[in-house]
Design a protein around this motif. Structure first.
Motif, short mmCIF file in Angstrom:
data_model
loop_
_atom_site.label_atom_id
_atom_site.label_comp_id
_atom_site.label_asym_id
_atom_site.label_seq_id
_atom_site.Cartn_x
_atom_site.Cartn_y
_atom_site.Cartn_z
N ASP A 56 -6.94 -1.36 -12.99
CA ASP A 56 -7.44 -0.41 -11.99
C ASP A 56 -6.87 -0.67 -10.60
O ASP A 56 -7.17 0.06 -9.65
N GLY A 57 -6.05 -1.72 -10.44
CA GLY A 57 -5.44 -2.01 -9.16
C GLY A 57 -6.38 -2.61 -8.13
O GLY A 57 -5.99 -2.81 -6.97
N GLN A 58 -7.58 -2.95 -8.52
CA GLN A 58 -8.56 -3.48 -7.58
C GLN A 58 -8.47 -5.00 -7.41
O GLN A 58 -8.98 -5.54 -6.44
N THR A 59 -7.85 -5.67 -8.35
CA THR A 59 -7.73 -7.13 -8.29
C THR A 59 -6.27 -7.52 -8.44
O THR A 59 -5.59 -7.05 -9.35
N ILE A 60 -5.81 -8.39 -7.56
CA ILE A 60 -4.44 -8.88 -7.62
C ILE A 60 -4.45 -10.40 -7.65
O ILE A 60 -5.43 -11.05 -7.25
N GLY A 61 -3.38 -10.97 -8.14
CA GLY A 61 -3.24 -12.42 -8.18
C GLY A 61 -1.80 -12.82 -7.97
O GLY A 61 -0.87 -12.02 -8.17
N ALA A 62 -1.61 -14.07 -7.59
CA ALA A 62 -0.27 -14.62 -7.40
C ALA A 62 -0.33 -16.11 -7.68
O ALA A 62 -1.30 -16.77 -7.31
N ALA A 63 0.70 -16.64 -8.32
CA ALA A 63 0.69 -18.06 -8.69
C ALA A 63 2.07 -18.67 -8.51
O ALA A 63 3.10 -18.02 -8.69
N HIS A 64 2.04 -19.96 -8.16
CA HIS A 64 3.25 -20.79 -8.03
C HIS A 64 3.27 -21.73 -9.22
O HIS A 64 2.37 -22.54 -9.40
N ALA A 65 4.29 -21.60 -10.07
CA ALA A 65 4.35 -22.38 -11.29
C ALA A 65 5.65 -23.16 -11.38
O ALA A 65 6.63 -22.69 -11.96
N GLY A 66 5.65 -24.35 -10.79
CA GLY A 66 6.68 -25.31 -11.14
C GLY A 66 6.33 -25.83 -12.53
O GLY A 66 5.29 -25.48 -13.10
N TRP A 67 7.15 -26.68 -13.10
CA TRP A 67 6.86 -27.08 -14.48
C TRP A 67 5.55 -27.84 -14.58
O TRP A 67 4.82 -27.70 -15.58
N ARG A 68 5.21 -28.62 -13.57
CA ARG A 68 3.94 -29.37 -13.63
C ARG A 68 2.75 -28.43 -13.62
O ARG A 68 1.82 -28.57 -14.42
N GLU A 73 10.33 -36.01 -20.79
CA GLU A 73 8.92 -35.93 -20.37
C GLU A 73 8.49 -34.51 -20.08
O GLU A 73 7.33 -34.13 -20.31
N VAL A 74 9.41 -33.68 -19.59
CA VAL A 74 9.07 -32.28 -19.33
C VAL A 74 8.90 -31.54 -20.65
O VAL A 74 7.92 -30.80 -20.84
N ARG A 75 9.81 -31.73 -21.57
CA ARG A 75 9.69 -31.07 -22.87
C ARG A 75 8.39 -31.49 -23.55
O ARG A 75 7.66 -30.64 -24.10
N ALA A 76 8.07 -32.77 -23.51
CA ALA A 76 6.86 -33.25 -24.17
C ALA A 76 5.60 -32.66 -23.55
O ALA A 76 4.62 -32.42 -24.25
N ALA A 77 5.62 -32.41 -22.25
CA ALA A 77 4.44 -31.85 -21.58
C ALA A 77 4.06 -30.50 -22.15
O ALA A 77 2.88 -30.10 -22.11
N PHE A 78 5.02 -29.78 -22.70
CA PHE A 78 4.75 -28.47 -23.28
C PHE A 78 4.64 -28.53 -24.81
O PHE A 78 3.71 -27.99 -25.40
N VAL A 79 5.58 -29.19 -25.44
CA VAL A 79 5.64 -29.19 -26.90
C VAL A 79 4.47 -29.95 -27.51
O VAL A 79 3.97 -29.58 -28.59
N ASP A 80 3.99 -30.99 -26.84
CA ASP A 80 2.89 -31.77 -27.39
C ASP A 80 1.60 -30.98 -27.48
O ASP A 80 0.69 -31.36 -28.24
N THR A 81 1.48 -29.90 -26.70
CA THR A 81 0.27 -29.07 -26.75
C THR A 81 0.49 -27.73 -27.43
O THR A 81 -0.47 -27.05 -27.79
N ASP A 82 1.76 -27.33 -27.61
CA ASP A 82 2.06 -26.06 -28.27
C ASP A 82 3.45 -26.17 -28.89
O ASP A 82 4.46 -26.13 -28.18
#
Length: 247
Positions: free
Chosen positions: A117-129, A166-175
Protein backbone atom coordinates in the motif's frame (compact mmCIF):
# COMPACT_ATOMS: atom_id res chain seq x y z
CA UNK A 1 15.98 11.55 -13.95
CA UNK A 2 19.49 12.55 -15.20
CA UNK A 3 22.51 10.27 -15.21
CA UNK A 4 23.68 11.59 -11.83
CA UNK A 5 21.17 9.21 -10.23
CA UNK A 6 20.31 5.52 -10.44
CA UNK A 7 16.57 4.91 -10.28
CA UNK A 8 15.21 1.52 -9.17
CA UNK A 9 13.14 -0.42 -11.67
CA UNK A 10 10.41 -1.97 -9.54
CA UNK A 11 6.67 -1.84 -9.01
CA UNK A 12 6.59 0.52 -6.05
CA UNK A 13 3.38 2.52 -5.53
CA UNK A 14 3.36 5.95 -7.19
CA UNK A 15 3.40 7.58 -3.75
CA UNK A 16 6.91 6.23 -3.10
CA UNK A 17 10.15 7.57 -4.56
CA UNK A 18 13.61 6.02 -4.61
CA UNK A 19 17.02 6.85 -6.03
CA UNK A 20 20.70 6.10 -5.60
CA UNK A 21 23.23 8.91 -5.71
CA UNK A 22 26.44 8.69 -7.70
CA UNK A 23 29.65 10.63 -7.35
CA UNK A 24 28.54 12.66 -10.40
CA UNK A 25 25.82 14.49 -8.48
CA UNK A 26 25.85 18.14 -7.33
CA UNK A 27 28.51 17.88 -4.62
CA UNK A 28 31.46 19.93 -3.41
CA UNK A 29 33.96 17.26 -2.36
CA UNK A 30 37.43 17.48 -3.82
CA UNK A 31 39.67 14.62 -4.95
CA UNK A 32 39.86 11.81 -4.07
CA UNK A 33 36.23 12.10 -2.89
CA UNK A 34 34.95 14.12 -5.81
CA UNK A 35 32.27 14.96 -5.76
CA UNK A 36 29.02 13.91 -4.07
CA UNK A 37 30.48 12.14 -1.04
CA UNK A 38 27.80 11.68 1.64
CA UNK A 39 29.79 9.82 4.32
CA UNK A 40 30.62 11.84 7.43
CA UNK A 41 33.20 9.30 8.62
CA UNK A 42 34.96 8.78 5.30
CA UNK A 43 37.83 11.21 5.96
CA UNK A 44 36.28 14.04 3.92
CA UNK A 45 35.66 17.44 5.51
CA UNK A 46 32.48 17.18 7.62
CA UNK A 47 31.29 20.62 6.55
CA UNK A 48 31.62 19.60 2.91
CA UNK A 49 29.69 16.38 3.47
CA UNK A 50 26.89 18.28 5.21
CA UNK A 51 26.76 20.68 2.26
CA UNK A 52 26.59 17.69 -0.07
CA UNK A 53 23.69 16.26 1.91
CA UNK A 54 21.84 19.55 1.61
CA UNK A 55 22.48 19.60 -2.15
CA UNK A 56 21.19 16.03 -2.38
CA UNK A 57 17.92 16.95 -0.69
CA UNK A 58 17.44 19.92 -3.02
CA UNK A 59 18.34 18.01 -6.19
CA UNK A 60 15.91 15.18 -5.44
CA UNK A 61 13.25 17.50 -3.99
CA UNK A 62 13.01 15.26 -0.93
CA UNK A 63 10.03 15.95 1.35
CA UNK A 64 12.24 16.07 4.47
CA UNK A 65 15.79 15.47 5.60
CA UNK A 66 16.79 11.81 5.31
CA UNK A 67 17.21 9.74 8.44
CA UNK A 68 20.95 9.12 8.28
CA UNK A 69 22.24 6.15 10.29
CA UNK A 70 25.48 5.43 12.10
CA UNK A 71 26.04 2.05 10.49
CA UNK A 72 28.01 -0.56 12.43
CA UNK A 73 27.48 -3.83 10.49
CA UNK A 74 24.82 -4.98 12.93
CA UNK A 75 21.11 -5.79 12.81
CA UNK A 76 19.46 -2.96 14.75
CA UNK A 77 16.49 -1.34 12.98
CA UNK A 78 15.65 2.29 13.74
CA UNK A 79 12.20 3.82 13.50
CA UNK A 80 12.25 6.65 10.97
CA UNK A 81 9.92 9.03 12.82
CA UNK A 82 12.03 12.05 11.98
CA UNK A 83 13.59 12.31 15.44
CA UNK A 84 17.23 12.00 16.41
CA UNK A 85 20.46 12.31 14.46
CA UNK A 86 22.24 9.26 13.09
CA UNK A 87 20.98 6.55 15.44
CA UNK A 88 23.32 3.56 15.64
CA UNK A 89 21.57 1.06 13.38
CA UNK A 90 21.98 -0.66 10.05
CA UNK A 91 18.38 -0.44 8.92
CA UNK A 92 15.35 1.77 9.35
CA UNK A 93 11.60 1.59 8.87
CA UNK A 94 9.20 4.52 8.45
CA UNK A 95 5.44 4.86 8.20
CA UNK A 96 3.26 7.59 6.77
CA UNK A 97 3.85 10.48 4.37
CA UNK A 98 6.92 12.67 4.07
CA UNK A 99 9.50 10.21 5.43
CA UNK A 100 12.94 9.69 3.91
CA UNK A 101 15.36 6.85 4.67
CA UNK A 102 18.99 6.65 3.54
CA UNK A 103 21.67 3.95 3.51
CA UNK A 104 25.34 4.73 2.89
CA UNK A 105 27.54 2.19 1.13
CA UNK A 106 30.75 1.75 -0.84
CA UNK A 107 30.60 -2.01 -1.67
CA UNK A 108 28.15 -3.35 0.91
CA UNK A 109 24.61 -4.14 -0.22
CA UNK A 110 21.87 -1.51 0.18
CA UNK A 111 18.32 -2.88 0.16
CA UNK A 112 15.12 -0.85 -0.15
CA UNK A 113 11.67 -2.10 0.87
CA UNK A 114 8.08 -0.99 0.40
CA UNK A 115 4.73 -2.39 1.48
CA UNK A 116 2.01 -3.04 -1.10
CA UNK A 117 0.00 0.00 0.00
CA UNK A 118 3.05 2.29 0.01
CA UNK A 119 2.47 3.31 3.61
CA UNK A 120 5.55 1.60 5.05
CA UNK A 121 9.09 1.80 3.72
CA UNK A 122 12.36 0.28 4.84
CA UNK A 123 16.05 0.46 4.05
CA UNK A 124 18.94 -1.75 5.15
CA UNK A 125 22.73 -1.84 4.98
CA UNK A 126 23.94 -5.40 4.45
CA UNK A 127 27.63 -6.05 4.48
CA UNK A 128 28.36 -9.75 4.74
CA UNK A 129 28.36 -9.66 8.55
CA UNK A 130 25.01 -7.94 8.79
CA UNK A 131 23.57 -10.12 6.05
CA UNK A 132 24.67 -13.29 7.84
CA UNK A 133 23.34 -11.97 11.15
CA UNK A 134 19.89 -11.30 9.70
CA UNK A 135 19.60 -7.55 9.08
CA UNK A 136 17.30 -8.06 6.09
CA UNK A 137 15.00 -10.38 8.02
CA UNK A 138 14.89 -7.95 10.94
CA UNK A 139 13.89 -5.13 8.60
CA UNK A 140 11.05 -7.13 7.06
CA UNK A 141 9.87 -8.20 10.52
CA UNK A 142 9.79 -4.61 11.80
CA UNK A 143 7.84 -3.47 8.73
CA UNK A 144 5.15 -5.85 9.95
CA UNK A 145 3.65 -6.69 6.58
CA UNK A 146 3.17 -9.82 4.55
CA UNK A 147 3.20 -8.22 1.10
CA UNK A 148 6.56 -6.48 0.83
CA UNK A 149 8.80 -6.02 -2.17
CA UNK A 150 12.52 -5.33 -2.13
CA UNK A 151 15.06 -3.75 -4.45
CA UNK A 152 18.75 -4.60 -4.17
CA UNK A 153 20.96 -1.63 -4.94
CA UNK A 154 24.57 -1.24 -6.08
CA UNK A 155 27.01 -3.54 -4.30
CA UNK A 156 30.23 -5.33 -5.11
CA UNK A 157 29.78 -7.96 -7.82
CA UNK A 158 30.74 -11.59 -7.47
CA UNK A 159 33.71 -11.31 -9.82
CA UNK A 160 35.20 -8.62 -7.56
CA UNK A 161 34.28 -10.05 -4.15
CA UNK A 162 36.84 -12.57 -2.97
CA UNK A 163 36.25 -13.85 0.56
CA UNK A 164 37.79 -16.39 2.91
CA UNK A 165 36.39 -19.63 4.27
CA UNK A 166 35.00 -17.89 7.37
CA UNK A 167 32.61 -15.85 5.24
CA UNK A 168 31.38 -18.88 3.33
CA UNK A 169 30.91 -20.80 6.56
CA UNK A 170 28.87 -17.97 8.09
CA UNK A 171 26.20 -18.63 5.45
CA UNK A 172 26.55 -22.28 4.48
CA UNK A 173 26.61 -23.55 8.07
CA UNK A 174 23.07 -22.21 8.57
CA UNK A 175 21.67 -22.76 5.06
CA UNK A 176 23.17 -25.33 2.70
CA UNK A 177 21.53 -23.57 -0.26
CA UNK A 178 23.97 -20.69 0.23
CA UNK A 179 26.79 -22.83 -1.18
CA UNK A 180 25.56 -21.97 -4.67
CA UNK A 181 26.50 -18.33 -4.05
CA UNK A 182 30.21 -19.18 -3.72
CA UNK A 183 32.61 -20.14 -6.50
CA UNK A 184 36.03 -21.52 -5.56
CA UNK A 185 38.80 -19.17 -6.63
CA UNK A 186 42.12 -20.06 -5.05
CA UNK A 187 42.82 -22.34 -2.08
CA UNK A 188 40.75 -21.18 0.88
CA UNK A 189 39.14 -18.34 -1.05
CA UNK A 190 35.81 -17.91 -2.82
CA UNK A 191 34.04 -15.45 -5.08
CA UNK A 192 30.86 -14.45 -3.28
CA UNK A 193 27.52 -13.46 -4.86
CA UNK A 194 26.03 -11.15 -2.22
CA UNK A 195 22.91 -10.64 -4.31
CA UNK A 196 22.10 -14.35 -4.36
CA UNK A 197 22.67 -14.56 -0.61
CA UNK A 198 20.29 -11.65 -0.08
CA UNK A 199 17.60 -13.26 -2.22
CA UNK A 200 17.86 -16.49 -0.23
CA UNK A 201 17.51 -14.58 3.02
CA UNK A 202 14.51 -12.65 1.76
CA UNK A 203 12.77 -15.73 0.43
CA UNK A 204 13.07 -17.31 3.87
CA UNK A 205 10.81 -14.57 5.31
CA UNK A 206 8.30 -14.58 2.49
CA UNK A 207 9.57 -11.70 0.33
CA UNK A 208 8.86 -13.01 -3.15
CA UNK A 209 9.14 -9.82 -5.18
CA UNK A 210 12.84 -8.94 -5.28
CA UNK A 211 14.35 -6.84 -8.06
CA UNK A 212 17.62 -5.02 -8.62
CA UNK A 213 21.10 -6.46 -8.45
CA UNK A 214 23.53 -6.79 -11.32
CA UNK A 215 25.84 -3.96 -10.22
CA UNK A 216 29.54 -4.07 -9.34
CA UNK A 217 30.70 -1.06 -7.38
CA UNK A 218 34.34 -2.00 -7.76
CA UNK A 219 34.22 -1.66 -11.54
CA UNK A 220 31.64 1.14 -11.83
CA UNK A 221 33.42 4.51 -11.71
CA UNK A 222 30.15 6.33 -10.96
CA UNK A 223 30.10 4.71 -7.54
CA UNK A 224 32.39 4.70 -4.52
CA UNK A 225 34.15 1.43 -3.72
CA UNK A 226 36.20 0.73 -0.60
CA UNK A 227 37.83 -2.30 -2.20
CA UNK A 228 38.91 -0.21 -5.18
CA UNK A 229 39.80 3.08 -3.48
CA UNK A 230 40.75 2.05 0.05
CA UNK A 231 40.43 4.35 3.06
CA UNK A 232 39.93 7.39 0.84
CA UNK A 233 36.66 6.10 -0.55
CA UNK A 234 33.54 8.22 -0.22
CA UNK A 235 30.01 6.90 0.31
CA UNK A 236 26.97 7.03 -1.93
CA UNK A 237 23.38 6.87 -0.69
CA UNK A 238 20.43 4.66 -1.53
CA UNK A 239 17.25 6.53 -0.61
CA UNK A 240 13.56 5.75 -0.36
CA UNK A 241 10.80 8.17 0.61
CA UNK A 242 7.07 8.64 0.88
CA UNK A 243 5.67 11.74 -0.76
CA UNK A 244 3.64 14.21 1.34
CA UNK A 245 0.50 13.41 -0.65
CA UNK A 246 0.56 9.74 0.41
CA UNK A 247 -2.69 8.48 1.89
Amino acid sequence: MPHEWIVPHWNAPASVGAAVSTRLGPGMSEAPYDRLNLGLRSGDEPSTVLANRSALRDALALPSDPLWLRQVHGTAVAEGDGGGFEPEADAAVARGPGRVLAILTADCLPALFVSADGQTIGAAHAGWRGLAAGVLERTVEQMGGTDIQAWLGPAIGQASFEVGEEVRAAFVDTDARASSAFVANRPGHWLCDIYQLARLRLSSVGVRHVSGGGFDTRTDDRLYSYRRDGAKSGRFASLIWTNPSSR
